[in-house]
Design an enzyme around this catalytic site. Structure first.
Site, PDB file in Angstrom:
ATOM      1  N   SER A   1       0.726   6.607   2.458  1.00  0.00           N
ATOM      2  CA  SER A   1       1.370   7.640   3.289  1.00  0.00           C
ATOM      3  C   SER A   1       2.585   8.252   2.604  1.00  0.00           C
ATOM      4  O   SER A   1       3.297   7.582   1.845  1.00  0.00           O
ATOM      5  CB  SER A   1       1.837   7.036   4.614  1.00  0.00           C
ATOM      6  OG  SER A   1       0.785   6.390   5.265  1.00  0.00           O
TER       7      SER A   1
ATOM      8  N   SER B   1       4.433  -1.121   3.926  1.00  0.00           N
ATOM      9  CA  SER B   1       4.660  -2.478   4.459  1.00  0.00           C
ATOM     10  C   SER B   1       4.827  -3.472   3.313  1.00  0.00           C
ATOM     11  O   SER B   1       4.094  -3.408   2.323  1.00  0.00           O
ATOM     12  CB  SER B   1       3.483  -2.922   5.327  1.00  0.00           C
ATOM     13  OG  SER B   1       3.232  -1.996   6.343  1.00  0.00           O
TER      14      SER B   1
ATOM     15  N   GLU C   1      -9.803  -1.793   5.406  1.00  0.00           N
ATOM     16  CA  GLU C   1      -8.594  -1.908   6.237  1.00  0.00           C
ATOM     17  C   GLU C   1      -8.949  -1.794   7.723  1.00  0.00           C
ATOM     18  O   GLU C   1      -8.396  -2.480   8.562  1.00  0.00           O
ATOM     19  CB  GLU C   1      -7.585  -0.823   5.820  1.00  0.00           C
ATOM     20  CG  GLU C   1      -6.215  -1.033   6.428  1.00  0.00           C
ATOM     21  CD  GLU C   1      -5.180  -0.021   5.946  1.00  0.00           C
ATOM     22  OE1 GLU C   1      -5.535   0.833   5.102  1.00  0.00           O
ATOM     23  OE2 GLU C   1      -4.037  -0.076   6.416  1.00  0.00           O
TER      24      GLU C   1
ATOM     25  N   GLN D   1       0.829  -1.208   0.000  1.00  0.00           N
ATOM     26  CA  GLN D   1       0.000   0.000   0.000  1.00  0.00           C
ATOM     27  C   GLN D   1       0.866   1.261   0.000  1.00  0.00           C
ATOM     28  O   GLN D   1       1.602   1.498   0.959  1.00  0.00           O
ATOM     29  CB  GLN D   1      -0.879   0.021   1.254  1.00  0.00           C
ATOM     30  CG  GLN D   1      -1.805   1.223   1.330  1.00  0.00           C
ATOM     31  CD  GLN D   1      -2.498   1.307   2.674  1.00  0.00           C
ATOM     32  OE1 GLN D   1      -1.839   1.340   3.714  1.00  0.00           O
ATOM     33  NE2 GLN D   1      -3.819   1.349   2.663  1.00  0.00           N
ATOM     34  N   GLY D   2       0.778   2.054  -1.072  1.00  0.00           N
ATOM     35  CA  GLY D   2       1.541   3.307  -1.150  1.00  0.00           C
ATOM     36  C   GLY D   2       0.605   4.491  -0.957  1.00  0.00           C
ATOM     37  O   GLY D   2       0.256   5.175  -1.925  1.00  0.00           O
TER      38      GLY D   2
HETATM   39  C1  LIG Z   1       3.131  -0.773  11.404  1.00  0.00           C
HETATM   40  C2  LIG Z   1       2.720   0.279  10.407  1.00  0.00           C
HETATM   41  C3  LIG Z   1       2.485  -0.102   9.098  1.00  0.00           C
HETATM   42  C4  LIG Z   1       2.112   0.867   8.166  1.00  0.00           C
HETATM   43  N1  LIG Z   1       1.955   0.456   6.877  1.00  0.00           N
HETATM   44  C5  LIG Z   1       1.633   1.378   5.937  1.00  0.00           C
HETATM   45  C6  LIG Z   1       1.532   0.979   4.568  1.00  0.00           C
HETATM   46  O1  LIG Z   1       1.714  -0.188   4.212  1.00  0.00           O
HETATM   47  N2  LIG Z   1       1.241   1.927   3.657  1.00  0.00           N
HETATM   48  C7  LIG Z   1       1.019   3.231   4.001  1.00  0.00           C
HETATM   49  O2  LIG Z   1       0.702   4.022   3.121  1.00  0.00           O
HETATM   50  N3  LIG Z   1       1.137   3.648   5.290  1.00  0.00           N
HETATM   51  C8  LIG Z   1       1.443   2.739   6.256  1.00  0.00           C
HETATM   52  N4  LIG Z   1       1.587   3.141   7.566  1.00  0.00           N
HETATM   53  C9  LIG Z   1       1.510   4.571   7.885  1.00  0.00           C
HETATM   54  C10 LIG Z   1       0.299   4.987   8.699  1.00  0.00           C
HETATM   55  O3  LIG Z   1      -0.873   4.975   7.929  1.00  0.00           O
HETATM   56  C11 LIG Z   1       0.609   6.389   9.273  1.00  0.00           C
HETATM   57  O4  LIG Z   1       1.714   6.243  10.151  1.00  0.00           O
HETATM   58  C12 LIG Z   1      -0.556   6.988  10.017  1.00  0.00           C
HETATM   59  O5  LIG Z   1      -1.608   7.290   9.139  1.00  0.00           O
HETATM   60  C13 LIG Z   1      -0.155   8.264  10.787  1.00  0.00           C
HETATM   61  O6  LIG Z   1       0.505   9.165   9.959  1.00  0.00           O
HETATM   62  P1  LIG Z   1       1.914   9.797  10.405  1.00  0.00           P
HETATM   63  O7  LIG Z   1       2.801   8.680  10.828  1.00  0.00           O
HETATM   64  O8  LIG Z   1       2.368  10.678   9.309  1.00  0.00           O
HETATM   65  O9  LIG Z   1       1.584  10.643  11.710  1.00  0.00           O
HETATM   66  P2  LIG Z   1       1.048  12.158  11.746  1.00  0.00           P
HETATM   67  O10 LIG Z   1      -0.085  12.285  10.797  1.00  0.00           O
HETATM   68  O11 LIG Z   1       2.209  13.068  11.587  1.00  0.00           O
HETATM   69  O12 LIG Z   1       0.491  12.250  13.209  1.00  0.00           O
HETATM   70  C14 LIG Z   1       1.320  12.528  14.340  1.00  0.00           C
HETATM   71  C15 LIG Z   1       0.420  12.627  15.575  1.00  0.00           C
HETATM   72  O13 LIG Z   1      -0.503  13.726  15.426  1.00  0.00           O
HETATM   73  C16 LIG Z   1      -1.844  13.265  15.625  1.00  0.00           C
HETATM   74  N5  LIG Z   1      -2.765  13.983  14.729  1.00  0.00           N
HETATM   75  C17 LIG Z   1      -2.546  14.285  13.427  1.00  0.00           C
HETATM   76  N6  LIG Z   1      -3.631  14.915  12.917  1.00  0.00           N
HETATM   77  C18 LIG Z   1      -4.559  14.989  13.913  1.00  0.00           C
HETATM   78  C19 LIG Z   1      -5.892  15.506  14.006  1.00  0.00           C
HETATM   79  N7  LIG Z   1      -6.497  16.070  12.962  1.00  0.00           N
HETATM   80  N8  LIG Z   1      -6.552  15.390  15.205  1.00  0.00           N
HETATM   81  C20 LIG Z   1      -5.952  14.805  16.274  1.00  0.00           C
HETATM   82  N9  LIG Z   1      -4.677  14.306  16.244  1.00  0.00           N
HETATM   83  C21 LIG Z   1      -4.001  14.388  15.083  1.00  0.00           C
HETATM   84  C22 LIG Z   1      -1.798  11.795  15.242  1.00  0.00           C
HETATM   85  O14 LIG Z   1      -2.861  11.077  15.857  1.00  0.00           O
HETATM   86  C23 LIG Z   1      -0.421  11.370  15.780  1.00  0.00           C
HETATM   87  O15 LIG Z   1      -0.505  11.091  17.152  1.00  0.00           O
HETATM   88  C24 LIG Z   1       1.956   2.216   8.543  1.00  0.00           C
HETATM   89  C25 LIG Z   1       2.182   2.589   9.864  1.00  0.00           C
HETATM   90  C26 LIG Z   1       2.563   1.649  10.797  1.00  0.00           C
HETATM   91  C27 LIG Z   1       2.811   2.078  12.207  1.00  0.00           C
END
Ligand SMILES: Cc1cc2nc3c(=O)[nH]c(=O)nc-3n(C[C@H](O)[C@H](O)[C@H](O)COP(=O)(O)OP(=O)(O)OC[C@H]3O[C@@H](n4cnc5c(N)ncnc54)[C@H](O)[C@@H]3O)c2cc1C
Length: 386
Positions: free
Chosen positions: A131, A163, A246, A128-129
Site C-alpha cells: 500500500s 505491518s 493472504e 509487506q510493502g
Molecule cells: C490492520 C491493517 C494492516 C495492514 N497491513 C498492511 C501491510 O502490512 N502492508 C500493506 O501494504 N498494506 C497494509 N494494510 C493496508 C490495506 O491493504 C489498505 O488499508 C486497504 O487495501 C485499503 O486501502 P486504503 O486504506 O488506501 O483505503 P482506500 O482505498 O482509500 O478506500 C477507502 C474506502 O473506499 C472504498 N473503495 C475504494 N475503491 C472502491 C471501489 N472500487 N469500489 C467500492 N469501494 C471502494 C474502500 O472499500 C474504503 O471503504 C493494512 C491495513 C490494515 C487495516
C-alpha cells in the site's frame, strides 16, 4: 469421498497433541503488546520449536523446504494448535502465510533456497510493502519507482500501513519498473532487505495504542535485480498470487480460534446470567453456525488450493469477506456478554484489544467493498461497475 480420518491421520493428531502438551508449558510468557523486539523474539522462538519438532511449513512443498503434508494433516495441525492455545504466528504472518508461499510458487530454486529456510527456521521476519498513500484499494496505482542501474534497482517512494516493519528483515515490495506501461503492466515484485541504506521506518499508532504498522520511506534504496520474483513488469500477476494466499488461507487458523472464543463466551454467558436473554442466545447460536460454515469453507479452500498446485483462487475473497464480518460480530457479542459481568467497560485488556483490532479486518488485505467487487465480477460474472 471418505470423510473419516485414516489411522495415519489419527496417529499424526495424537503425536502432535502429545508434543503440544509437553511443549506449551515450557514457553516463556507472552511479552506486552507494544514490546515489539520482545514479540519478535517470542514469535521466532515458537517458530523455531515448530521447526525442530518437524511441524514448520507442514503443507509447503518439499522442494520449498516444507513437509508436503496432506490438506487433512494441515487442518488437523490448525485444529490441535488452536485447541491447545498455542501461540499465533504473530510477526511471522507475512513470511509464513503469504511472502513465503509466493516465493515457493513463483521463485527460482536459488530464491527458494535463500529465503524460505530462514522463515521456516524462525530466523527472519518479513513485512509487506504494497500500500501507498494513494494506492490502497487501487493498488495498481502505486508510484514507488525502481530504476535499473546495472545489476541493481534504485528505489524511491513511500509505503504505508506496513505491518511489523519495525522488526522485519525483509519486505515483499511492489515497485513500478515501467512508468510508461498501462498501470497493471509496469509493476515488479521485489524482496528488499530492510537494513538497506535509504530505508526509513516511521511507526504509526493505532486507536488501540499499538505501533503494529508503519510508514516506510525509500530514498535511493539499492536492491539487486536478482531479488525480483517473477519477470520484470509481471509483478501484478505475482501480486495476485500473494493476495490469494493472504485472503484465501492466511486467516484459516484464526477461524478455529474464533470457534474456541465463541465456546468460552457461551460458558461465560451461562455463568454470569446473560444466557437468560433469548436475543443474545440466538445471536451466539447464529455465530456458532456461521463459524461452523466458515470452517467448512476453509476445508474446501485448503483442499481446492492443493488441487490447483498450491495457490488458492478468488474463492479466498468469499472467505475473507464473510470471516472479517463474522469476527466483528463475535467481538460485539463478546462485549455484550462481558459487559454484563460488571459494567460497560469490564473487558480485560486482551478482549478490548481483540475487539478494537477486529474493526481493521474489513480493511486489511483488501476492504470488504473490494472483495464484493471481486466476487461480483470474477466469480458471479456480473458486469463491471463504472
Ligand atoms: C490492520 C491493517 C494492516 C495492514 N497491513 C498492511 C501491510 O502490512 N502492508 C500493506 O501494504 N498494506 C497494509 N494494510 C493496508 C490495506 O491493504 C489498505 O488499508 C486497504 O487495501 C485499503 O486501502 P486504503 O486504506 O488506501 O483505503 P482506500 O482505498 O482509500 O478506500 C477507502 C474506502 O473506499 C472504498 N473503495 C475504494 N475503491 C472502491 C471501489 N472500487 N469500489 C467500492 N469501494 C471502494 C474502500 O472499500 C474504503 O471503504 C493494512 C491495513 C490494515 C487495516
Amino acid at each position: 469421498m471418505d470423510l473419516t480420518y485414516t489411522e495415519e491421520e489419527r496417529e499424526f493428531r495424537a503425536r502432535l497433541r502429545e508434543w503440544l502438551g509437553k511443549t506449551l508449558p515450557e514457553l516463556p510468557a507472552r511479552p506486552s503488546p507494544d514490546d515489539w523486539p520482545g514479540r519478535r523474539a517470542h514469535d521466532l522462538g515458537w517458530q523455531r520449536r515448530l521447526y525442530e519438532a518437524g511441524y514448520a511449513g507442514l503443507h509447503w512443498p518439499v522442494d520449498a523446504g516444507g513437509r508436503g503434508a496432506t490438506p487433512t494433516q494441515h487442518l488437523i495441525f490448525l485444529e490441535e494448535t488452536e485447541r491447545a492455545g498455542a501461540p499465533y504466528v504473530g510477526a511471522n504472518f507475512v513470511g509464513l502465510l503469504h511472502a513465503g508461499p509466493t516465493i515457493a510458487a513463483e521463485g527460482t530454486a536459488e530464491q527458494r533456497a535463500r529465503w524460505l529456510p530462514p522463515v521456516l527456521r524462525g530466523d527472519e521476519v518479513w513485512c509487506q510493502g504494497f500500500s501507498e498513500p494513494d494506492a490502497g484499494s487501487d493498488l495498481a496505482a502505486l508510484r514507488t519507482k525502481a530504476v535499473r542501474d546495472g545489476d541493481e534497482y534504485v528505489i524511491t517512494g513511500s509505503k504505508i500501513w506496513t505491518s511489523h516493519a519495525e522488526v522485519a528483515d525483509w519486505c515483499e515490495l511492489l515497485v513500478r519498473t515501467d512508468p510508461g506501461a498501462p498501470k497493471h503492466r509496469g509493476i515488479s515484485w521485489l524482496a528488499m532487505p530492510m537494513d538497506a541504506p535509504g530505508v526509513t521506518v516511521r511507526p504509526l499508532r493505532t486507536l488501540a495504542g499499538s505501533t503494529e504498522f508503519a510508514e516506510m520511506f525509500l530514498d535511493g534504496v539499492r536492491v539487486p535485480v536478482g531479488n525480483r520474483v517473477g519477470a520484470e513488469n509481471d509483478g501484478w500477476r505475482v501480486t495476485m498470487v500473494t493476495l490469494s494466499f493472504e485472503r484465501g488461507t492466511a486467516f484459516v487458523g484464526e477461524v478455529v480460534a474464533c470457534r474456541r472464543t465463541l465456546a468460552a463466551l457461551a460458558r461465560t454467558a451461562r455463568a454470569n446470567g446473560r444466557w437468560d436473554d433469548p436475543v443474545l442466545r440466538r445471536r451466539l447460536g447464529r455465530l456458532h453456525g456461521e463459524f461452523g460454515a466458515l470452517w467448512r469453507l476453509t476445508q474446501w479452500n485448503v483442499s481446492e488450493s492443493t488441487r490447483s498446485g498450491g495457490v488458492p483462487g478468488t474463492g479466498g475473497s468469499v472467505f475473507k469477506l464473510r470471516y472479517s464480518h463474522a469476527r466483528q460480530e463475535l467481538y460485539d457479542a463478546a462485549a455484550e456478554v462481558l459487559g454484563a459481568a460488571g459494567g460497560a467497560l469490564s473487558l480485560d485488556e486482551e478482549w478490548t484489544l481483540d475487539r478494537l483490532s477486529s474493526l481493521s479486518y474489513t480493511i486489511a488485505a483488501g476492504t470488504s467493498q473490494i472483495q464484493q467487487n471481486i466476487v461480483a465480477e470474477r466469480i458471479l460474472g456480473l458486469p463491471k461497475g463504472r
